[in-house]
Write a protein that holds these residues in place. Structure first.
Motif, short mmCIF file in Angstrom:
data_model
loop_
_atom_site.label_atom_id
_atom_site.label_comp_id
_atom_site.label_asym_id
_atom_site.label_seq_id
_atom_site.Cartn_x
_atom_site.Cartn_y
_atom_site.Cartn_z
N ARG A 105 0.74 -1.45 0.06
CA ARG A 105 0.42 0.36 -0.18
C ARG A 105 0.89 1.33 0.06
O ARG A 105 1.99 1.04 0.27
CB ARG A 105 -0.84 -0.13 1.00
CG ARG A 105 -0.08 0.26 2.88
CD ARG A 105 -1.22 0.97 3.61
NE ARG A 105 -1.61 -0.85 3.78
CZ ARG A 105 -2.93 -1.08 5.38
NH1 ARG A 105 -3.45 0.29 5.12
NH2 ARG A 105 -3.43 -1.54 5.17
N LEU A 106 0.35 2.74 -0.70
CA LEU A 106 0.63 3.91 -0.95
C LEU A 106 -0.08 4.68 0.28
O LEU A 106 -1.43 4.22 -0.08
CB LEU A 106 1.15 4.41 -1.49
CG LEU A 106 2.21 3.73 -1.84
CD1 LEU A 106 2.61 4.07 -4.07
CD2 LEU A 106 3.76 4.23 -1.05
N THR A 107 0.13 5.74 0.77
CA THR A 107 -0.78 6.71 1.51
C THR A 107 -1.10 6.81 0.14
O THR A 107 -0.42 7.31 -1.35
CB THR A 107 -0.44 7.78 1.93
OG1 THR A 107 0.00 8.21 1.43
CG2 THR A 107 -0.55 6.90 3.46
N LYS A 108 -2.87 7.59 -0.26
CA LYS A 108 -3.79 8.29 -1.17
C LYS A 108 -3.00 9.29 -1.71
O LYS A 108 -2.38 9.87 -2.46
CB LYS A 108 -4.70 8.48 -1.02
CG LYS A 108 -6.11 8.53 -2.80
CD LYS A 108 -7.29 8.82 -2.38
CE LYS A 108 -8.05 9.18 -3.52
NZ LYS A 108 -6.69 7.60 -4.31
N LYS A 109 -2.33 10.63 -0.33
CA LYS A 109 -1.54 11.71 -0.86
C LYS A 109 0.14 11.23 -1.85
O LYS A 109 -0.16 12.09 -2.20
CB LYS A 109 -1.12 11.54 0.75
CG LYS A 109 -0.74 13.33 0.91
CD LYS A 109 -1.50 13.90 2.32
CE LYS A 109 -0.48 14.83 2.26
NZ LYS A 109 1.33 14.69 2.73
N ASN A 110 1.02 10.35 -0.95
CA ASN A 110 1.99 9.60 -1.94
C ASN A 110 1.75 9.19 -3.06
O ASN A 110 2.41 9.62 -3.87
CB ASN A 110 2.51 8.83 -0.96
CG ASN A 110 3.39 9.68 0.30
OD1 ASN A 110 2.90 11.16 0.30
ND2 ASN A 110 3.92 9.06 0.75
N PHE A 111 0.32 8.66 -3.74
CA PHE A 111 0.47 8.21 -4.70
C PHE A 111 0.06 8.75 -5.73
O PHE A 111 0.93 9.33 -6.57
CB PHE A 111 -0.81 6.93 -4.36
CG PHE A 111 -1.13 6.79 -5.47
CD1 PHE A 111 -0.03 5.19 -6.62
CD2 PHE A 111 -2.45 6.80 -6.50
CE1 PHE A 111 -0.77 4.90 -7.50
CE2 PHE A 111 -2.52 6.01 -7.99
CZ PHE A 111 -1.95 5.76 -7.78
N GLU A 112 -0.88 10.09 -4.93
CA GLU A 112 -0.92 11.05 -6.18
C GLU A 112 0.40 12.81 -6.31
O GLU A 112 0.04 12.93 -7.62
CB GLU A 112 -2.93 12.41 -5.50
CG GLU A 112 -3.65 10.63 -5.60
CD GLU A 112 -5.21 11.40 -5.06
OE1 GLU A 112 -5.12 12.33 -4.82
OE2 GLU A 112 -5.82 10.61 -5.39
N ALA A 113 1.06 12.02 -5.27
CA ALA A 113 1.91 13.40 -5.55
C ALA A 113 2.71 12.76 -6.66
O ALA A 113 3.82 13.55 -7.27
CB ALA A 113 1.74 13.28 -4.14
N ALA A 114 2.93 11.45 -6.80
CA ALA A 114 4.11 10.71 -6.96
C ALA A 114 3.76 11.13 -8.63
O ALA A 114 4.13 10.96 -9.20
CB ALA A 114 4.19 9.37 -6.92
#
Lengths: 246, 246
Positions: A105-114
């Motif tokens: 998993r990744l936090t949604k925040k980090n996923f979207e930022a990436a």
DNA sequence: CGGTCTCTTGAGTTAAATCAAAGGCGGTGG
DNA sequence: CCACCGCCTTTGATTTAACTCAAGAGACCG
């Protein structure tokens, strides 16, 4: 929320300039793998959508429970699939492991930022979302007007193609889910699913091998019975007969 | 492809630093308005997805024709809606005007370029796509296990909410589509749609005013009959009775 | 006002649901 | 290793909601 490891996660910036070919799945490659037992949930409908998941191995059912207690399965996810990409604030469905399953998993925040920062990743997300929409459309067509037999054949054909793409043993299809799962996915009852599979078996289209795998003997016939005629007919356009339902 | 004006279009760069509040619909504001006559198509399933459309006024049906000639309507679009955002290479459906309709268009290329470069626009597109996915999920639930009455009530409720949001006359719902359209959208036959509306009318839930509008008399009852119980029940969790279908 | 198209209503049929019970697979413990 | 138990699945009998076929009524147009 039932999961064990509260993973330390790399920042979006860290995630970026590391993986060489920049694939979506690559984003998850350094995340710890979590093991989900059969029947265990990774999130519930209504939960805040904090994470995006990558399925490393196994299978999950995606479903909603409606007011009268019935369950509608809106999809299955398998290894390589992502889960939770196209969501705003909350999960619209629950996700539960069918068999022992590994996810990252990744936090949604980090996923979207990436994703935002990468010219390579953005179109990949877009493509996944488009595929998800296309699948939803196909499912609507199936539920709108296909007969029980057409539904089962469409379902089996999809899984046959999955298996073929993964270069598994020719024509053997693994179906980790139960008959009840198939019924809840196809908008049928368990009895109808069972009867229809028996009928297909009797016709020689396929052979059952245990509860969770079938051998497709006549793939062409299966495709025909699925009634898709993959991508609008075979040229005889305008032959809109007066057929109605089923 | 049936349309008249082959609009000269502003470039993505031009599109950007002009509109002050940067809304998605604002992107289209300088495009010429095209008039679509009732029954006329703006694109067909399988066509290359060259354009994204904004519906300025009117209503369109979005549908697929399946192999045996039947039509499945996967959605309706109304003023303010965008069309063609979540597509890869080709349209997955045809779009046809129900009534006289006004649209504006941008090439997909320019639309996407404008969105990519804008921190404000990207989340708006994401939100629209999420809403589209959520609508598709709801439709799957409806088609999977709702009765004819529940389907009609769900449909009418959705349109009642649309009307309410636009602060139209209380409880009057405009339904520009035909009974056949509703049937093809709800996975029913025209006769069942007609009978069900008659029944709802007899029950005093609503009153028909001509063919294309209804007055909702008992909105609470309508909501109850829709069987959504908007967002999982009213607290009596775990009351998963043994109800099965319909 | 008459024609056409859409919608409604009625009568009968059917595919799938429901209700019920038996069969078989897989895991556990003796 | 085999016997037992529980759960999933299959099969059978019956019911029913929605479909099909058919005809009549009502809306909307020139």
């Amino acid at each position: 929320m039932l999961l064990t490891s509260y993973n330390r996660e790399r920042t979006a910036a860290t995630l970026l300039h590391e993986a060489e070919p920049e694939t979506l799945n690559g984003l998850f490659s350094r995340q710890p793998v979590e093991f989900i037992h059969p029947g265990q949930s990774i999130f519930f409908e209504g939960d805040e959508a904090k994470h995006v998941f990558e399925v490393v191995e196994g299978a999950l059912r995606i479903f909603r429970i409606i007011s009268d207690g019935r369950r509608v399965i809106t999809g299955f996810v398998f290894d390589g699939d992502l889960l939770g990409v196209s969501l705003k604030r909350n999960y619209l469905y629950s996700a539960e492991a069918i068999v022992g399953t590994k996810v990252r998993r990744l936090t949604k925040k980090n996923f979207e930022a990436a994703v935002q920062d990468s010219e390579e990743l953005r179109p990949q997300v877009f493509e996944r979302v488009c595929d998800e929409m296309a699948a939803a459309q196909d499912q609507m067509v199936l539920l709108s007007c296909k007969s029980a037999e057409e539904r089962l054949c469409t379902f089996l054909l999809k899984h046959l193609r999955r298996a073929a793409a993964k270069s598994d043993v020719q024509s053997m299809v693994q179906l980790p889910m139960t008959r009840q799962d198939m019924a809840d996915y196809l908008g049928l009852t368990i009895e109808t699913v069972s009867r229809t599979i028996t009928k297909l078996s009797t016709k020689g289209v396929l052979g059952c091998v245990g509860r969770h795998s079938v051998k497709v003997i006549k793939p062409m016939l299966l495709a025909q019975l699925a009634g898709d005629d993959d991508e609008y007919g075979w040229g005889d356009a305008g032959a809109a007969e007066d057929r109605r339902h089923h």
